[in-house]
Design an enzyme around this catalytic site. Structure first.
Site, PDB file in Angstrom:
ATOM      1  N   HIS A 145       0.849  -1.199   0.000  1.00 28.50           N
ATOM      2  CA  HIS A 145       0.000   0.000   0.000  1.00 28.50           C
ATOM      3  C   HIS A 145       0.889   1.256   0.000  1.00 28.50           C
ATOM      4  O   HIS A 145       0.651   2.193  -0.769  1.00 28.50           O
ATOM      5  CB  HIS A 145      -0.908  -0.029   1.233  1.00 28.50           C
ATOM      6  CG  HIS A 145      -1.674   1.227   1.478  1.00 28.50           C
ATOM      7  ND1 HIS A 145      -3.002   1.361   1.146  1.00 28.50           N
ATOM      8  CD2 HIS A 145      -1.307   2.409   2.021  1.00 28.50           C
ATOM      9  CE1 HIS A 145      -3.404   2.567   1.473  1.00 28.50           C
ATOM     10  NE2 HIS A 145      -2.400   3.225   2.009  1.00 28.50           N
ATOM     11  N   GLU A 146       1.913   1.246   0.839  1.00 30.06           N
ATOM     12  CA  GLU A 146       2.800   2.414   0.928  1.00 30.06           C
ATOM     13  C   GLU A 146       3.590   2.602  -0.370  1.00 30.06           C
ATOM     14  O   GLU A 146       3.733   3.718  -0.854  1.00 30.06           O
ATOM     15  CB  GLU A 146       3.769   2.267   2.111  1.00 30.06           C
ATOM     16  CG  GLU A 146       3.090   2.258   3.472  1.00 30.06           C
ATOM     17  CD  GLU A 146       2.132   3.416   3.662  1.00 30.06           C
ATOM     18  OE1 GLU A 146       2.367   4.485   3.076  1.00 30.06           O
ATOM     19  OE2 GLU A 146       1.128   3.241   4.379  1.00 30.06           O
ATOM     20  N   HIS A 149       1.562   4.245  -2.889  1.00 29.50           N
ATOM     21  CA  HIS A 149       1.575   5.713  -2.774  1.00 29.50           C
ATOM     22  C   HIS A 149       2.769   6.303  -3.515  1.00 29.50           C
ATOM     23  O   HIS A 149       2.655   7.340  -4.170  1.00 29.50           O
ATOM     24  CB  HIS A 149       1.675   6.124  -1.308  1.00 29.50           C
ATOM     25  CG  HIS A 149       0.346   6.170  -0.602  1.00 29.50           C
ATOM     26  ND1 HIS A 149      -0.766   6.758  -1.156  1.00 29.50           N
ATOM     27  CD2 HIS A 149      -0.052   5.724   0.608  1.00 29.50           C
ATOM     28  CE1 HIS A 149      -1.777   6.656  -0.316  1.00 29.50           C
ATOM     29  NE2 HIS A 149      -1.382   6.017   0.764  1.00 29.50           N
ATOM     30  N   GLU A 228      -6.169   6.949  -1.108  1.00 25.95           N
ATOM     31  CA  GLU A 228      -6.093   5.778  -0.239  1.00 25.95           C
ATOM     32  C   GLU A 228      -6.694   4.558  -0.940  1.00 25.95           C
ATOM     33  O   GLU A 228      -6.140   3.471  -0.890  1.00 25.95           O
ATOM     34  CB  GLU A 228      -6.843   6.029   1.071  1.00 25.95           C
ATOM     35  CG  GLU A 228      -6.124   6.968   2.028  1.00 25.95           C
ATOM     36  CD  GLU A 228      -4.711   6.527   2.323  1.00 25.95           C
ATOM     37  OE1 GLU A 228      -4.508   5.341   2.604  1.00 25.95           O
ATOM     38  OE2 GLU A 228      -3.806   7.376   2.248  1.00 25.95           O
TER      39      GLU A 228
END
Lengths: 423, 184
Positions: A145-146, A149, A228
């Protein structure tokens, strides 16, 4: 994927331009209201100079400032092999050209975040509380997930937008405080300068000074929520295993291990909002979508884990409303999910000696509030706080007298600062 | 005069499009190459880790010499393999030899308590993952690149610039698609 990043980038650029215009408008009206029409251009110039200086400071040491603000420290492969390996795996899956730096934040609150203006100079940080709680698969979902980003350029955008928002808030604050404490001067220039025009501009400046920070924050947070979901979708695509991130989110939102002390501008960069408790409700000021909602979408992903499938799962759980740009995902072939990885959970060696590995037992919200209030009172009364290695926080009154204090739990002796615990 | 200007404009737009499409193809092809290099790096890393594993495990699993030797032999074969097809087969065999060994190691509590062994096991299973993810990224990149090469109108540019379709990297044995089951 690439088209999605490009569309994201165009939108981000537009948003930054709007925020910059808000900033310029604020500068214009303040300058005008103080020194007439000529002052307006001067005001714009001052606002832009403040913006550029803040931007340059951020460019020079952006990620270091942010990581220092969150209390992170860089680790190498030998310090936490599993975490480092997981980051490297996800770096490969995301196709990033450079390995991001890896940081650990000593905090029992499970959370993670990514920073970096450029994809090849990025960093990922996770808290020790997160490492203590998650399995390898869950950690992989969070790290993916990071890195999502970073890959989607969210970190770059958030830094730019954060700086612009900071500049707007700073200038508005300066103006409102200036009016409150030095109001006479502006009335002076009123008579000298533009008269009627300056008076109108002063009203506009006031309204803008009050509204602009709110507007800037709204833009900032709205964008952050959509990102997100996109990062969740990227995580599912990189790991081929949406269940990992879903169960990580369950664990993270279920843990009431206190909040991370970070600034509001930093909040959108974390995997879950570090400043708010997990809740179903979502306001326009939320930096993150409700965690329960993100879990629901991830759980609706079965079989196909491509971005298009995530969009479909989102629509299915939101009565047809979409979140990603469907147009940019045509012709994407389905990507099959994989089975759960073998549970070769190698126990992570204690990462940081002295850091509380396990979080303190969860406290109900009311008790936490009471504790926080008590802490403030004790602080103002000159108490010294000593964090013991076993996780207990010792509060020592100012005139304790002895040079040592013993931990009631693990009986370790802590030396007291010689000044008797001045705050 | 006017028609001439319009013609000139059209030509400029066409040239710009051609340059853009060509560069897009070059980027996609480079990504495929980089992705392939990643797989290579991880395969080499797996080869480097195995002697360490054998050295650590030797003393503990005296009765299982055969499984360890199979791993060593499979590694040697994988290192000598020529060409992508042969390499894929040899790497597949090495993967199954490794998973067989880890299944055997299950029965040796002393070995499982050895921190050095645990560290190597984490490294090996992570390398296994990295090979998988590198393959995944490689295949995704090939898909993007091949779509560009085949679809109208970029296929014209691809034909002029001699951009050939790239091949997907599939492991030989269907059972090899899954990461070897390492249980504790």
């Amino acid at each position: 994927m690439w088209e999605l990043i490009q569309s994201n980038r165009r939108k981000s650029a537009l948003l930054i331009v709007i925020m910059a215009l808000v900033l310029a408008g604020l500068g214009l009206s303040i300058g005008w209201s103080i020194a007439g029409e000529g002052g307006g251009f001067f005001g714009v110039a001052v606002a832009m100079i403040i913006w550029i200086v803040m931007l340059l400071v951020n460019l020079a040491a952006g990620e270091n400032i942010l990581l220092a603000a969150a209390g992170g420290r860089e680790i190498a492969h030998a310090d936490a092999p599993q975490l480092f390996n997981v980051v490297e795996e996800m770096k490969i899956a995301a196709g990033l050209t450079a390995m991001p730096k890896v940081y650990i934040i000593d905090s029992p609150a499970p959370n993670a975040f990514a920073v970096g203006l450029k994809a090849d100079r990025a960093a990922v940080a996770v808290t020790s509380g997160l490492l203590a709680r998650l399995t390898r698969d869950e950690l992989q979902g969070v790290v993916a997930h990071e890195l999502g980003h970073i890959k989607n350029r969210d970190t770059m955008f958030m830094t730019l937008a954060g700086v612009t928002m900071g500049a707007v808030i700073l200038i508005a604050d300066l103006y409102v405080n200036g009016l409150r404490f030095g109001g006479g001067r502006s009335r002076d220039s009123n008579e000298r300068g533009g008269g009627q025009g300056a008076a109108i501009m002063m009203v506009i400046a006031l309204v803008l000074a009050i509204l602009a920070p709110i507007l800037a924050q709204l833009l900032y947070f709205a964008c952050s929520r959509r990102r997100e979901y996109l990062a969740d979708a990227s995580s599912a695509q990189f790991t081929r295993y949406p269940a990992g991130l879903a169960s990580a989110l369950v664990k993270i939102s279920g843990a009431q291990a206190g909040k991370l002390e970070v600034s509001r501008a930093l909040a959108p960069m974390f995997i879950v909002n570090p400043l708010a408790a997990a809740s179903e409700s979502s306001s326009i000021f939320s930096t993150h979508p409700p965690t329960t909602d993100r879990i629901r979408v991830l759980r609706a992903l079965t079989g196909d884990v491509s971005l298009a499938a995530y969009e479909a799962a989102f629509q299915q759980t939101h009565n047809g409303a979409g979140v990603l740009r469907a147009a940019s995902m045509q012709g994407v072939t389905p990507i099959e999910a994989r089975a759960a990885a073998p549970s070769a959970a190698v126990p992570e060696p204690p990462v940081l000696p002295g850091a509380p590995a396990m979080a303190a037992p969860a406290l109900p919200a009311a008790a936490q509030q009471w504790r926080a209030a008590q802490h403030l009172v004790q602080l103002s009364a000159g108490y010294t706080t000593i964090a013991c290695a076993c996780g207990v926080n010792l509060k020592v009154p100012q005139h304790y007298g002895l040079p040592f204090v013993e931990c009631p739990k693990c009986h370790q002796q802590h030396p007291l600062p010689p000044d008797g615990g001045q705050p | 005069m006017m028609p001439l200007l319009i013609l000139l404009g059209v030509i400029v737009v066409l040239v710009l499009w051609f340059v853009g499409a060509y560069n897009g193809l070059v980027n996609a092809r480079n990504q495929v190459k980089n992705a392939w290099a990643q797989i290579d790096v991880q395969l080499k890393r797996r080869h480097d880790l195995i002697p360490n594993l054998v050295e650590t495990a030797k003393g503990y699993v005296a009765h299982e010499r055969g499984t360890l030797e199979a791993v060593t032999q499979a590694r040697a074969a994988a290192m000598q393999a020529q060409g992508a097809g042969q390499a894929a087969q040899a790497e597949g065999l090495l993967g199954s030899a490794l998973s067989k060994f880890f299944a055997v190691a299950e029965a040796y509590p002393d070995l499982k308590a050895n921190t050095n062994f645990l560290a190597i096991q984490e490294e090996l299973s992570s390398t296994e993952n990295k090979i998988g993810f590198a393959r995944q990224f490689y295949n995704d990149s090939v898909m993007v690149y091949n779509t560009k090469v085949q679809s109208i109108p970029t296929n014209i540019v691809a034909g002029v610039g001699h951009f050939e379709k790239a091949e997907f990297f599939e492991l030989q044995d269907a059972t090899q698609r899954e990461v070897p089951q390492v249980k504790f």
